[in-house]
Design an enzyme around this catalytic site. Structure first.
Site, PDB file in Angstrom:
ATOM      1  N   ASP A   1      -1.320  12.747  31.012  1.00 11.56           N
ATOM      2  CA  ASP A   1      -2.580  13.047  31.690  1.00 11.56           C
ATOM      3  C   ASP A   1      -2.414  12.782  33.193  1.00 11.56           C
ATOM      4  O   ASP A   1      -1.487  13.305  33.807  1.00 11.56           O
ATOM      5  CB  ASP A   1      -3.698  12.225  31.041  1.00 11.56           C
ATOM      6  CG  ASP A   1      -5.087  12.598  31.496  1.00 11.56           C
ATOM      7  OD1 ASP A   1      -5.643  13.567  30.933  1.00 11.56           O
ATOM      8  OD2 ASP A   1      -5.614  11.942  32.413  1.00 11.56           O
TER       9      ASP A   1
ATOM     10  N   HIS B   1      -4.883  15.396  22.404  1.00  6.46           N
ATOM     11  CA  HIS B   1      -4.450  15.078  23.764  1.00  6.46           C
ATOM     12  C   HIS B   1      -3.662  13.786  23.869  1.00  6.46           C
ATOM     13  O   HIS B   1      -2.771  13.655  24.707  1.00  6.46           O
ATOM     14  CB  HIS B   1      -5.695  15.000  24.651  1.00  6.46           C
ATOM     15  CG  HIS B   1      -5.438  14.626  26.073  1.00  6.46           C
ATOM     16  ND1 HIS B   1      -4.637  15.376  26.907  1.00  6.46           N
ATOM     17  CD2 HIS B   1      -5.896  13.567  26.822  1.00  6.46           C
ATOM     18  CE1 HIS B   1      -4.603  14.811  28.102  1.00  6.46           C
ATOM     19  NE2 HIS B   1      -5.356  13.709  28.079  1.00  6.46           N
TER      20      HIS B   1
END
Length: 289
Positions: free
Chosen positions: A104, A269
């Site tokens: 991320d 994710h």
């Protein structure tokens, strides 16, 4: 969590970086993303520590690292500055060249580090991102809706800070639930740390500044590199969550790196928490090759 790891605080420039380090072997730097902290690596780091010296810091503005006041030019939380923090911290630990993985926002720091300091990075792995320039340049309807926070957090202060600050627990839990693809993937101890850190108004302000930098300074840095044809020179591995919205990730990265491979893992994710064994195995195989 992180049994056998040592806690350190390393002064670098205008901040102190809070980190954990453990294991032995070639150095591996693991960088977390938003809205988390270094605890995201609590399942992956011990697996890697059998073969590598693992360093897991909190980025500036996150976790227990220093949180300088945001500046009007958005430079204090630019990925260039955050990458510089990591170079200095690793040098202080005796690691002038290292293996690098980011998730991320940490992956955005990681690829900027590889571009700005190519002599420091032996290999690079990114988890569930494409470059910032790509995210802003061709979002599309589905992508824009899925990444609403990019635009919300980049709004001028104090709008997002005030909104999040009214119920930071709700905002953090909402995002983690929205982005994960594996129910129950967050360990209670890790979640407690995420909440503790995110409740700090200074963290909220710093992380909003991170996204303002993304929409301004970081985008401009990417744009300049793209125009100049500068690419990531070290071998690169791109992994992403196959249960998410991403596709064509490796093809995108080939415009930004000279030697890139990758694949999707069967998760959402949060690869280090949803698929820790597979993530660690992919990293170990890539870093050892």
């Amino acid at each position: 969590m992180f049994e056998g790891f040592q806690h350190r605080r390393i002064p670098v420039g205008d901040v102190e970086i809070d980190l954990l380090t453990g294991g032995s072997g070639p150095a591996v730097l693991l960088l977390h993303g938003y809205p988390q902290c270094k605890m995201i690596w609590h399942r992956v780091a011990p697996l890697l520590a059998a073969d590598f010296t693992v360093v897991a810091p909190d980025l500036r503005g996150y976790g227990d690292s220093g949180k300088p006041a945001p500046d009007p030019a958005n430079t204090a939380y630019s990925k260039r500055v955050m990458a510089g923090d990591m170079v200095e911290a690793m040098a202080a630990l005796g690691h002038d060249r290292f293996l690098l993985c980011g998730h991320d926002r940490g992956a955005r720091v990681a690829y900027r580090l590889a571009l700005d300091h190519p002599d420091r990075v032996a290999k690079l792995c990114t988890l569930d991102i494409v470059p910032t320039w790509e995210e802003f340049s061709a979002p599309g309807k589905a992508t824009a809706l899925g990444k609403f926070h990019w635009y919300f957090l980049a709004e001028p202060a104090p709008f997002p800070e005030d909104m999040i600050g009214r119920d930071p627990d709700y905002f953090l839990r909402y995002l983690l639930d929205k982005w994960s693809g594996t129910p129950g993937c967050f360990a209670p101890e890790a979640m407690a740390e995420y909440l503790r850190c995110f409740r700090d108004p200074a963290t909220i302000a710093a992380t909003c500044a991170d996204y303002r930098a993304g929409a301004t300074v970081d985008f401009d840095l990417d744009d300049a590199d793209r125009a100049a044809g500068r690419k990531i020179a070290c071998p690169m591995l791109a992994l992403w969550g196959g249960r998410g919205r991403r596709s064509g990730v490796v093809d995108v990265w080939r415009h930004w790196a000279t030697d890139v491979s990758g694949r999707a893992l069967d998760c959402g994710h949060f690869l280090p928490e949803e698929a820790p064994e597979e993530t660690a195995a992919e990293l170990a195989a890539f870093f050892k090759a």
